[in-house]
Design an enzyme around this catalytic site. Structure first.
Site, short mmCIF file in Angstrom:
data_model
loop_
_atom_site.label_atom_id
_atom_site.label_comp_id
_atom_site.label_asym_id
_atom_site.label_seq_id
_atom_site.Cartn_x
_atom_site.Cartn_y
_atom_site.Cartn_z
N HIS A 96 44.30 33.75 35.79
CA HIS A 96 43.80 32.93 36.91
C HIS A 96 42.94 33.80 37.83
O HIS A 96 41.81 33.44 38.15
CB HIS A 96 44.98 32.35 37.68
CG HIS A 96 44.59 31.70 38.97
ND1 HIS A 96 43.90 30.51 39.02
CD2 HIS A 96 44.73 32.10 40.25
CE1 HIS A 96 43.66 30.20 40.27
NE2 HIS A 96 44.15 31.14 41.04
N TYR A 133 53.51 32.80 31.26
CA TYR A 133 53.66 31.35 31.15
C TYR A 133 52.89 30.72 29.99
O TYR A 133 52.90 29.51 29.84
CB TYR A 133 53.26 30.66 32.48
CG TYR A 133 51.87 31.01 32.99
CD1 TYR A 133 50.74 30.35 32.50
CD2 TYR A 133 51.68 31.99 33.95
CE1 TYR A 133 49.48 30.65 32.97
CE2 TYR A 133 50.42 32.31 34.41
CZ TYR A 133 49.32 31.64 33.93
OH TYR A 133 48.06 31.96 34.38
N ARG A 180 40.79 28.32 30.19
CA ARG A 180 40.65 29.57 30.93
C ARG A 180 41.19 30.70 30.05
O ARG A 180 42.40 30.87 29.92
CB ARG A 180 41.47 29.45 32.22
CG ARG A 180 41.18 30.51 33.26
CD ARG A 180 42.28 30.53 34.29
NE ARG A 180 43.47 31.15 33.76
CZ ARG A 180 44.71 30.84 34.13
NH1 ARG A 180 44.95 29.93 35.02
NH2 ARG A 180 45.74 31.48 33.60
C1 LIG Z 1 44.86 24.25 49.77
C2 LIG Z 1 45.28 25.36 48.85
N1 LIG Z 1 46.50 25.33 48.29
C3 LIG Z 1 46.89 26.32 47.44
C4 LIG Z 1 46.04 27.35 47.16
C5 LIG Z 1 46.47 28.46 46.20
N2 LIG Z 1 45.74 28.31 44.94
C6 LIG Z 1 44.65 29.06 44.66
S1 LIG Z 1 43.96 28.66 43.20
C7 LIG Z 1 45.13 27.50 42.88
C8 LIG Z 1 45.11 26.70 41.59
C9 LIG Z 1 43.84 25.94 41.40
O1 LIG Z 1 43.78 25.38 40.12
P1 LIG Z 1 42.56 24.52 39.65
O2 LIG Z 1 42.16 23.56 40.71
O3 LIG Z 1 42.90 23.94 38.33
O4 LIG Z 1 41.35 25.56 39.52
P2 LIG Z 1 41.20 26.84 38.62
O5 LIG Z 1 41.67 28.02 39.45
O6 LIG Z 1 42.00 26.67 37.39
O7 LIG Z 1 39.74 27.00 38.33
C10 LIG Z 1 46.04 27.42 43.93
C11 LIG Z 1 47.19 26.50 43.97
C12 LIG Z 1 44.75 27.36 47.77
N3 LIG Z 1 43.85 28.32 47.55
N4 LIG Z 1 44.40 26.35 48.60
#
Ligand SMILES: Cc1ncc(C[n+]2csc(CCOP(=O)(O)OP(=O)(O)O)c2C)c(N)n1
Length: 383
Positions: free
Chosen positions: A278, A287, A274
Site C-alpha cells: 500500500h 494479509y 496493486r
Molecule cells: C479520511 C481518511 N481515512 C483514513 C485514511 C487512512 N488511509 C490511507 S489510504 C487508505 C486506504 C485507501 O484505499 P483505496 O481508496 O482503495 O485507495 P488505494 O490506496 O488502494 O489506492 C486509508 C484507509 C485517510 N488517509 N483518510
C-alpha cells in the site's frame, strides 16, 4: 463475515474478467471488437503509451529505493496500475482538469508534471510540489475520498462558465477524478456522486479498483461490483480491465467526450491489482498470498502491451534501447535532484493556505515565529 449471495459476481482474484471491457488480452492479443477510440490509436500513439508506462514504473522503482535509503518519508507505489493511469491520462485534453488522490504518478507524468516535483511532498519539503494550474493536475489529496467533491464542484463551475456542451471541441472541458475502491466506502465519495448526478456535472469518476484498501479487500467493503453502485445514483458506469491500456483509454475517452458534450457524469471502475505494498510502511505479506501476487504478476500491464507491439513488429530495438537510456537518465535525475532539494524555511508551511490573507493563519504564523524564537533564546542562554 458477510457471505456473498452466489448470484452476484465476486471481484477478487483469481482473475474473473466477466463484465470487464477488454480490448487486449493478458497474452497481448487484440480483441476483435471495433471501438472508435481504440481504433484511432495508431502504432506511434501506442508506443507513446508504452513509453509512459515504462517511465512511470522506473520512477516508481527509484522512489521506492529512495524511501528505503531514508531520502523520502513515505512512498505510495503505483506498481501494476500503469495501464489504468496512462490509458486514462492519454484521454485527458489540455482544457480538462484532473483531481488525483496520492498514487496517480502515471497520470501526473502524462499531464506534464515533473516526477521530481511529486517527490517534494513525500520528502516533506512542500505541501504540494507542482504548479497545479500550469498542468491542470491538482495537488495530491491524502484524505481518502475528499477530492471527488472538489472535482464535482469544479465541474459545476465549468458548467456555469459556459464551457460545457457548446459544440466547440477545443473549448468544451471536463473533469476527471481518481480514487480507490476503498474510497467508495467514504461518505464524501457518495456525496460527490449525488451532486454529480443531480447537476449532470461534466465529471468522470475514475475508480482504480486495485482490490485493496490497505489490508481490507474490496469484498469486505462491497457486496456488488463497485461500478454497480453508480447507477443507483443515476450515473451510468462501466467496468474495464484496468491492466489493458487500450480499453482503459477507450472507455475514458468516451466518458470524457460525453462529459464535455453536456452528457453528464460517468463512473469508471478500472479493475486492476496493486502489485506492491500500500505504501512503504505496509507489509502485504501479512494479509495476502504469494499465489495471488504471482497470478497478477503474469497479467502485468506493461508486458501485455509490449507483447502486442512486438508481435505487430511495432517495437523496434532502437526504440527500446532509447527508452532504456531515457529511463536510466530519469532514474539518475530523480536520485540527484531529490538529494539536492533544499530545506524550506520553516514558516513556509503557512504560505498558500488561502488565496487571500487570512487572520487565523496570520495568527498561527506569528505564534510559530515566537515559538521558534524561544529556542534561539534558550540556545543563547546556554552559550
Ligand atoms: C479520511 C481518511 N481515512 C483514513 C485514511 C487512512 N488511509 C490511507 S489510504 C487508505 C486506504 C485507501 O484505499 P483505496 O481508496 O482503495 O485507495 P488505494 O490506496 O488502494 O489506492 C486509508 C484507509 C485517510 N488517509 N483518510
Amino acid at each position: 463475515m458477510t457471505t456473498l449471495p452466489t448470484s452476484l459476481p465476486r471481484h477478487e482474484g483469481p482473475l474473473t474478467e466477466d463484465g470487464l471491457v477488454q480490448l487486449l488480452t493478458p497474452a497481448g492479443e487484440r480483441v476483435a471488437h471495433s471501438d472508435p477510440y481504440a481504433d484511432a490509436l495508431d502504432a506511434s500513439r501506442l508506443r507513446a503509451m508504452y513509453r509512459d508506462m515504462v517511465l512511470a514504473r522506473r520512477f516508481d522503482t527509484e522512489a521506492t529505493s529512495l524511501q528505503r535509503q531514508g531520502e523520502l518519508a513515505l512512498w505510495a507505489q503505483a506498481l501494476g496500475q500503469e495501464a489504468a493511469q496512462v490509458g486514462s491520462g492519454h484521454a485527458v485534453r489540455d482544457q480538462d482538469q484532473v483531481f488525483p488522490s496520492y498514487r496517480e504518478h502515471g497520470v501526473g507524468m502524462v499531464r506534464g508534471v515533473d516526477p521530481v516535483d511529486i517527490l517534494r511532498l513525500f520528502r516533506g519539503v512542500d505541501h504540494g510540489g507542482w504548479d497545479s494550474e500550469a498542468v491542470s493536475f491538482h495537488l495530491y489529496t491524502l484524505v481518502v475520498g475528499a477530492h471527488p467533491l472538489h472535482a464535482v464542484g469544479y465541474g459545476m463551475g465549468l458548467q456555469r462558465d459556459g464551457l460545457v456542451g457548446t459544440g466547440d471541441a477545443a473549448r468544451d472541458a471536463a473533469v476527471i477524478t481518481y480514487f480507490g475502491d476503498g474510497s467508495t466506502s467514504q461518505g464524501d465519495v457518495n456525496e460527490a456522486l449525488v451532486f454529480a448526478a443531480v447537476n449532470q456535472a461534466p465529471v468522470v469518476l475514475f475508480c482504480q479498483n486495485n482490490q485493496w484498501a490497505i489490508s481490507e479487500p474490496t469484498t469486505r467493503q462491497a457486496l456488488v461490483p463497485i461500478a454497480d453502485r453508480a447507477p443507483g445514483f443515476g450515473i451510468p458506469s462501466v467496468r474495464v480491465d484496468g491492466n489493458d491500456v487500450i480499453a482503459t483509454y477507450a472507455v475514458t475517452a468516451a466518458a470524457l467526450d460525453r462529459a464535455r458534450n453536456g452528457g453528464g457524469p460517468t463512473f469508471i471502475e478500472a479493475f486492476t491489482y496493486r502489485m506492491g505494498a500500500h505504501t512503504t510502511s505496509d507489509d502485504p505479506t501479512r494479509y495476502r498470498t504469494h499465489e495471488q501476487e504471482e497470478h497478477w504478476r503474469r497479467r502485468d500491464p506493461i508486458d501485455r502491451l509490449k507483447a502486442y507491439l512486438e508481435t505487430a513488429g511495432e517495437l523496434p530495438e532502437v526504440f527500446q534501447a532509447e527508452l532504456a537510456g531515457e529511463a536510466d537518465a530519469l532514474g539518475e535525475r530523480v536520485r540527484t535532484q531529490v538529494r539536492a532539494m533544499p530545506k524550506p524555511p520553516a514558516d513556509s508551511m503557512f504560505e498558500h493556505v488561502y488565496a487571500t490573507p487570512h487572520a487565523v493563519v496570520d495568527g498561527e504564523r506569528a505564534a510559530f515565529a515566537q515559538y521558534e524564537a524561544s529556542f534561539l533564546d534558550t540556545e543563547e542562554a546556554h552559550r
